[in-house]
Design a protein around this motif. Sequence first.
Motif, PDB file in Angstrom:
ATOM      1  N   LYS A 153      11.564 -26.115 -91.758  1.00 46.61           N
ATOM      2  CA  LYS A 153      12.775 -25.291 -91.669  1.00 46.61           C
ATOM      3  C   LYS A 153      12.383 -23.882 -91.265  1.00 46.61           C
ATOM      4  O   LYS A 153      11.283 -23.409 -91.594  1.00 46.61           O
ATOM      5  CB  LYS A 153      13.514 -25.224 -93.013  1.00 46.61           C
ATOM      6  N   HIS A 176      15.476 -26.977 -87.193  1.00 47.60           N
ATOM      7  CA  HIS A 176      16.272 -26.844 -88.415  1.00 47.60           C
ATOM      8  C   HIS A 176      16.271 -25.374 -88.842  1.00 47.60           C
ATOM      9  O   HIS A 176      15.272 -24.866 -89.361  1.00 47.60           O
ATOM     10  CB  HIS A 176      15.682 -27.721 -89.516  1.00 47.60           C
ATOM     11  N   THR A 177      17.379 -24.701 -88.629  1.00 45.61           N
ATOM     12  CA  THR A 177      17.463 -23.258 -88.851  1.00 45.61           C
ATOM     13  C   THR A 177      18.489 -22.938 -89.924  1.00 45.61           C
ATOM     14  O   THR A 177      19.613 -23.460 -89.907  1.00 45.61           O
ATOM     15  CB  THR A 177      17.853 -22.534 -87.545  1.00 45.61           C
ATOM     16  N   ASP A 205      17.064 -27.712 -81.396  1.00 46.04           N
ATOM     17  CA  ASP A 205      17.058 -28.716 -82.476  1.00 46.04           C
ATOM     18  C   ASP A 205      16.052 -28.357 -83.570  1.00 46.04           C
ATOM     19  O   ASP A 205      15.526 -29.244 -84.255  1.00 46.04           O
ATOM     20  CB  ASP A 205      16.741 -30.121 -81.928  1.00 46.04           C
ATOM     21  N   SER A 209      18.430 -23.076 -83.023  1.00 46.97           N
ATOM     22  CA  SER A 209      19.231 -24.274 -83.262  1.00 46.97           C
ATOM     23  C   SER A 209      19.443 -25.074 -81.985  1.00 46.97           C
ATOM     24  O   SER A 209      19.495 -26.302 -82.002  1.00 46.97           O
ATOM     25  CB  SER A 209      20.589 -23.888 -83.857  1.00 46.97           C
TER      26      SER A 209
END
Length: 286
Positions: free
Chosen positions: A137, A163-164, A161, A158
């Motif tokens: 993340k 995960h933010t 792709d 984001s």
Amino acid sequence: MSPLVKIRAERDQMSAIERRIADFILDNAHLLRDYSSQQVANALKISQSSVVKFSQKLGFKGYPDLKLSVGESVAHHRAIENQSNDDADAVRAVADPYAALADGLSRGKLEAQAETRAINAPAQLDAIAAAIAGAPKVFVTGLGEDGIQAQAFALKLSLLDIHTVHHCDPVFLSTSLATATHGDVMFVFSEHGRQNALAQLSRDLRERGGKVVSVTRHTANPLRAHADASLLVSAHDERPAVEPLLYCAALQHLLDVLFLALCERIGDGAARLGANVERMRHLIDP
């Protein structure tokens, strides 16, 4: 790199005496060819050896080499400025009252971008890109005006792709950090790096095995001290209305370079980006 750019970029990290020498050179760059190292020392009431050591610390053999390089830089800048002035005159000839203002701002932004690029080593950018690409993340935060840049950067991540998790409220971010795991990365945007809340959040993430990347001015500050890596911005202007514009332009350019590095590092980054942009386009313009 221009010696004047290098001096401005490294000034905040210099000792008190070095800053005095730096300011003297920056203020008198066009006259420096007429000054010997002893005359500079006399003007500043310091030893001649301090001037020589300052020159060597910048990577020159001595003061004469520094003076020559500054002279060449001033001549080059004048040539560009004269050309820009000629172009500006041509534009003003067709009744554009803002031509000079726009040209000056453009030159300032280019100088700030060059200074910022010079103080962020390619190896550092590559290491940060690698950390993002491998992170479970990526947390992104910034308060006030810094939050605008943070939100835009989070959106770009984001689109790849990644995960933010983005928060502009330190309380909400603190709650999200409860899910942080080893290898997570947090980007903390703070121009001056002095917000105690952000420094505490940085310590919290590091305790959970995460890495912190600070995004600040090129100054010594608490946030940078608590970070594992730093993105640094150098943008200076005496006019209070102009300096923030130069800072934003230099920071945006730096983040854009990092984003492009990420696109190349992630194998199918271009495909992910294209698919997500197309999906968003259909939502906005069905």
